[in-house]
Design an enzyme around this catalytic site. Structure first.
Site, PDB file in Angstrom:
ATOM      1  N   ASP A 182     -99.885-112.053 -18.242  1.00 28.21           N
ATOM      2  CA  ASP A 182     -98.720-111.999 -17.371  1.00 28.21           C
ATOM      3  C   ASP A 182     -97.835-113.191 -17.720  1.00 28.21           C
ATOM      4  O   ASP A 182     -98.279-114.146 -18.379  1.00 28.21           O
ATOM      5  CB  ASP A 182     -99.182-112.073 -15.911  1.00 28.21           C
ATOM      6  CG  ASP A 182     -98.020-112.186 -14.937  1.00 28.21           C
ATOM      7  OD1 ASP A 182     -97.137-111.310 -14.986  1.00 28.21           O
ATOM      8  OD2 ASP A 182     -97.992-113.158 -14.162  1.00 28.21           O
ATOM      9  N   ASP A 200     -94.429-114.761 -15.573  1.00 26.17           N
ATOM     10  CA  ASP A 200     -94.004-115.654 -14.500  1.00 26.17           C
ATOM     11  C   ASP A 200     -95.145-115.874 -13.508  1.00 26.17           C
ATOM     12  O   ASP A 200     -95.709-114.925 -12.970  1.00 26.17           O
ATOM     13  CB  ASP A 200     -92.787-115.073 -13.780  1.00 26.17           C
ATOM     14  CG  ASP A 200     -91.949-116.141 -13.104  1.00 26.17           C
ATOM     15  OD1 ASP A 200     -92.375-117.311 -13.079  1.00 26.17           O
ATOM     16  OD2 ASP A 200     -90.870-115.820 -12.589  1.00 26.17           O
ATOM     17  N   LYS A 217     -97.185-102.715 -13.377  1.00 26.85           N
ATOM     18  CA  LYS A 217     -98.410-103.140 -12.695  1.00 26.85           C
ATOM     19  C   LYS A 217     -98.262-103.016 -11.189  1.00 26.85           C
ATOM     20  O   LYS A 217     -97.219-103.384 -10.652  1.00 26.85           O
ATOM     21  CB  LYS A 217     -98.720-104.604 -13.069  1.00 26.85           C
ATOM     22  CG  LYS A 217     -99.013-104.822 -14.534  1.00 26.85           C
ATOM     23  CD  LYS A 217     -99.246-106.292 -14.853  1.00 26.85           C
ATOM     24  CE  LYS A 217     -97.958-107.094 -14.922  1.00 26.85           C
ATOM     25  NZ  LYS A 217     -98.169-108.473 -15.409  1.00 26.85           N
ATOM     26  N   ASP A 255    -101.742-114.236 -12.410  1.00 29.12           N
ATOM     27  CA  ASP A 255    -101.817-115.052 -11.191  1.00 29.12           C
ATOM     28  C   ASP A 255    -101.800-114.216  -9.920  1.00 29.12           C
ATOM     29  O   ASP A 255    -101.963-114.759  -8.833  1.00 29.12           O
ATOM     30  CB  ASP A 255    -100.627-116.024 -11.146  1.00 29.12           C
ATOM     31  CG  ASP A 255     -99.307-115.294 -10.861  1.00 29.12           C
ATOM     32  OD1 ASP A 255     -98.682-115.575  -9.818  1.00 29.12           O
ATOM     33  OD2 ASP A 255     -98.909-114.444 -11.676  1.00 29.12           O
TER      34      ASP A 255
END
Length: 288
Positions: A20, A22, A196, A221
């Site tokens: 991922d 950001d 996602k 995250d």
């Protein structure tokens, strides 16, 4: 430094890693400490790294340039956006279709490159086969009205990603999911979600990586998107506490998302230490 949680030894070493962006490798315009060294080390070992993002607004070239600014070397071919996956999906399901788009350059370019005909404002009387909707920060009521008209006339509805909030420096903006929620409320039509935690983006990423799910690790995250997507696709999933989750709340977030990570690391530096050890062990075994 030990991992907070680690069951990765239950899986074979990765053939590729899906990262991922950001919240994982950077936060807005600030790099996450150690992310550049982690990626550089994996690339030096020849391990493919793909950068998978729900953001549909930027082109792969623009994403790669942003990563370069963060100190991370990334080829355009290694960037996987929800726009690219959406274009791939729509091209398979509705090849060459008349398409009405709510979205920005990244989505429009991906759809046009896939051979879809994008209806312009001067073609409002022409019925769209499909409405494709992503984030559009210049959205007008007129464009919402046109999209609703096409949907009520029978157009299919595809949404790039479900994120209702877009994190920006200092706060949040309404995301693609918020725009989609308004269209769904107006029409009663539920969109097909590509990004996602949907499998569509993950399956597209695995196809590009050319690797099996069990040997493709997902690092992110956000339990609700990154980890849920990894779980759905059958990939080992790693949570890093560099974005949404902290040491105090990661278990609560994972419980609410209904996912259990295979490992939890403070951040890239801890993950790098573990991967270096495992990959070195595997290389040593290969010489025996």
């Amino acid at each position: 430094m030990k991992a907070i949680l680690n069951h990765l030894k239950d899986y074979p070493a990765p053939d590729a890693v899906l990262f991922d962006l950001d919240g994982t490798l950077y936060r807005g315009n600030e790099p996450v400490p150690g992310a550049d060294r982690l990626i550089a080390g994996l690339q030096a070992r020849g391990l493919p790294c793909l950068f998978v993002t729900n953001n549909s607004t930027r082109t792969p070239k623009e994403v790669a340039e942003h990563l370069h600014i963060m100190g991370i070397s990334a080829e355009v071919q290694s960037i996987v956006t929800s726009a690219l996956a959406t274009a791939y999906y729509v091209q398979l399901e509705h090849p060459g279709a008349d398409t009405y788009v709510i979205g920005e350059r990244g989505l429009r370019e991906a759809l046009a490159n896939a051979g879809l005909h994008l209806l312009g404002d001067e073609e409002q009387d022409r019925n769209a086969t499909i409405v494709v909707q992503g984030l559009d920060r210049e959205l007008t009521y007129s464009r919402l009205k046109t999209a609703v008209k096409h949907l009520l006339n029978g157009a299919a509805f595809v949404q790039t990603n479900p994120d209702r909030l877009l994190p920006v420096d200092g706060g949040f903006l309404p995301g693609a999911g918020s725009i989609g929620a308004s269209l769904q409320a107006a029409t009663g039509i539920e969109p097909i979600i590509v990004g996602k935690p949907s499998r569509i983006l993950m399956d597209y990423s695995l196809r590009l990586a050319g690797t099996a799910p069990s040997k493709t690790w997902v690092v992110g995250d956000n339990p609700y998107t990154d980890l849920a997507a990894g779980r759905t696709a059958g990939c080992p999933s790693i949570l890093v506490l560099t974005g949404l989750c902290s040491m105090d709340n990661w278990q609560d977030h994972c419980s609410a998302a209904g996912v259990t990570p295979d490992a939890v690391f403070d951040g890239p530096e801890q993950l790098e230490e573990y991967l270096n050890g495992q990959l070195s062990d595997n290389q040593q075994k290969g010489r025996l």
